[in-house]
Design a protein around this motif. Structure first.
Motif, short mmCIF file in Angstrom:
data_model
loop_
_atom_site.label_atom_id
_atom_site.label_comp_id
_atom_site.label_asym_id
_atom_site.label_seq_id
_atom_site.Cartn_x
_atom_site.Cartn_y
_atom_site.Cartn_z
N ARG A 108 0.84 -1.20 0.00
CA ARG A 108 0.00 0.00 0.00
C ARG A 108 0.87 1.25 0.00
NH1 ARG A 108 -2.77 -2.73 4.07
NH2 ARG A 108 -2.02 -1.20 5.57
N ALA A 109 1.95 1.23 0.78
CA ALA A 109 2.87 2.38 0.82
C ALA A 109 3.54 2.58 -0.53
CB ALA A 109 3.91 2.18 1.93
N LEU A 110 3.92 1.51 -1.20
CA LEU A 110 4.53 1.60 -2.53
C LEU A 110 3.58 2.29 -3.51
CD1 LEU A 110 6.54 0.95 -4.81
CD2 LEU A 110 5.46 -1.30 -4.94
N TYR A 111 2.33 1.86 -3.56
CA TYR A 111 1.38 2.46 -4.48
C TYR A 111 1.06 3.89 -4.09
CZ TYR A 111 1.10 -1.65 -7.25
OH TYR A 111 1.44 -2.68 -8.08
N ALA A 112 1.08 4.20 -2.80
CA ALA A 112 0.90 5.60 -2.37
C ALA A 112 2.07 6.45 -2.87
CB ALA A 112 0.79 5.68 -0.85
N ALA A 113 3.28 5.90 -2.85
CA ALA A 113 4.46 6.62 -3.36
C ALA A 113 4.30 6.89 -4.85
CB ALA A 113 5.73 5.82 -3.09
N LYS A 114 3.86 5.90 -5.59
CA LYS A 114 3.66 6.08 -7.03
C LYS A 114 2.58 7.11 -7.30
CE LYS A 114 5.28 1.58 -8.49
NZ LYS A 114 5.04 0.45 -9.41
N ASN A 115 1.49 7.06 -6.55
CA ASN A 115 0.40 8.01 -6.74
C ASN A 115 0.77 9.42 -6.32
OD1 ASN A 115 -1.38 6.11 -7.80
ND2 ASN A 115 -2.11 5.50 -5.78
N ALA A 116 1.76 9.56 -5.46
CA ALA A 116 2.19 10.88 -4.98
C ALA A 116 3.24 11.50 -5.90
CB ALA A 116 2.72 10.77 -3.56
N GLY A 117 3.57 10.84 -6.99
CA GLY A 117 4.49 11.43 -7.94
C GLY A 117 5.69 10.58 -8.27
N ARG A 118 5.81 9.41 -7.72
CA ARG A 118 6.91 8.48 -8.00
C ARG A 118 8.24 9.03 -7.50
NH1 ARG A 118 5.21 4.55 -12.39
NH2 ARG A 118 3.00 4.92 -12.50
N ASN A 119 9.29 8.20 -7.64
CA ASN A 119 10.64 8.56 -7.21
C ASN A 119 10.66 9.03 -5.76
OD1 ASN A 119 13.43 8.87 -7.48
ND2 ASN A 119 13.22 11.00 -8.07
N ARG A 120 10.09 8.22 -4.89
CA ARG A 120 10.01 8.61 -3.48
C ARG A 120 9.90 7.38 -2.59
NH1 ARG A 120 6.39 12.68 -3.45
NH2 ARG A 120 6.15 12.62 -1.21
N VAL A 121 10.12 7.60 -1.31
CA VAL A 121 9.95 6.57 -0.29
C VAL A 121 8.69 6.93 0.48
CG1 VAL A 121 10.89 5.60 1.84
CG2 VAL A 121 12.41 6.09 -0.10
N GLN A 122 7.82 5.96 0.65
CA GLN A 122 6.58 6.17 1.40
C GLN A 122 6.56 5.17 2.54
OE1 GLN A 122 4.12 8.42 0.27
NE2 GLN A 122 2.93 8.12 2.10
N VAL A 123 6.25 5.65 3.72
CA VAL A 123 6.22 4.82 4.92
C VAL A 123 4.78 4.51 5.28
CG1 VAL A 123 6.84 4.71 7.36
CG2 VAL A 123 8.36 5.85 5.74
N GLY A 124 4.50 3.24 5.57
CA GLY A 124 3.19 2.82 6.02
C GLY A 124 3.32 2.12 7.35
N ALA A 125 2.41 2.39 8.25
CA ALA A 125 2.44 1.75 9.56
C ALA A 125 1.28 0.77 9.65
CB ALA A 125 2.33 2.78 10.67
N LEU A 126 1.50 -0.33 10.34
CA LEU A 126 0.45 -1.34 10.49
C LEU A 126 -0.56 -0.94 11.55
CD1 LEU A 126 2.59 -4.59 10.39
CD2 LEU A 126 1.38 -3.47 8.53
N SER A 127 -0.08 -0.36 12.60
CA SER A 127 -0.94 -0.01 13.72
C SER A 127 -0.61 1.41 14.16
CB SER A 127 -0.71 -0.99 14.88
OG SER A 127 -1.47 -0.62 15.99
N VAL A 128 -1.33 2.37 13.62
CA VAL A 128 -1.02 3.77 13.86
C VAL A 128 -1.05 4.13 15.35
CG1 VAL A 128 -1.75 6.14 13.42
CG2 VAL A 128 -1.71 4.48 11.57
N PRO A 129 -2.08 3.76 16.13
CA PRO A 129 -2.06 4.16 17.53
C PRO A 129 -0.86 3.58 18.29
CG PRO A 129 -4.26 3.49 16.88
CD PRO A 129 -3.33 3.12 15.75
N ALA A 130 -0.51 2.34 18.01
CA ALA A 130 0.62 1.73 18.72
C ALA A 130 1.94 2.31 18.27
CB ALA A 130 0.62 0.22 18.49
N PHE A 131 2.01 2.75 17.03
CA PHE A 131 3.27 3.21 16.47
C PHE A 131 3.46 4.70 16.64
CE2 PHE A 131 6.33 3.86 13.01
CZ PHE A 131 7.29 3.00 13.48
N GLY A 132 2.37 5.46 16.58
CA GLY A 132 2.46 6.90 16.77
C GLY A 132 2.34 7.67 15.47
N GLN A 133 1.64 8.76 15.52
CA GLN A 133 1.42 9.58 14.34
C GLN A 133 2.70 10.22 13.82
OE1 GLN A 133 -1.14 10.38 12.21
NE2 GLN A 133 -2.10 8.60 13.14
#
Length: 104
Positions: free
Chosen positions: A60-85
């Motif tokens: 999901r993070a990879l496709y978000a990176a592509k949709n945001a303009g490509r040539n980028r690193v996108q970070v995705g978290a599995l559990s946002v509350p446990a990991f932190g905003q």
């Protein structure tokens, strides 16, 4: 990367992205061909996470990176509350895949 937190994994991914952006492959004519990469990064944040969940979040993070303009690193978290905003944000202040936007 075992025993690597999300921040360190994102830093490695960014270094890989930069190396790829600086590389070129010559065509038969000698003209250089340049390319870019988009990378999705995720990390297991609880004992309940499994490899399938991890790969799904990274995908999901990879496709978000592509949709945001490509040539980028996108970070995705599995559990946002446990990991932190704070770790759900990339440079530029955009929320990462799977993270909700916040004012911070």
């Amino acid at each position: 990367m075992p025993e690597t937190d999300l921040e360190a994994a994102a830093e490695v991914a960014e270094r890989l992205r930069l190396v790829a952006a600086d590389a070129s492959v010559p065509e038969e004519s000698g003209r250089p061909v340049r390319f870019t990469v988009s990378i999705g990064v995720s990390a297991m944040v609880s004992d309940g996470d499994d490899i399938g969940t991890l790969l799904n979040a990274a995908d999901r993070a990879l496709y978000a990176a592509k949709n945001a303009g490509r040539n980028r690193v996108q970070v995705g978290a599995l559990s946002v509350p446990a990991f932190g905003q704070a770790r759900c944000r990339l440079s530029g202040g955009r929320p990462a895949a799977g993270c909700r936007a916040s004012g911070a």
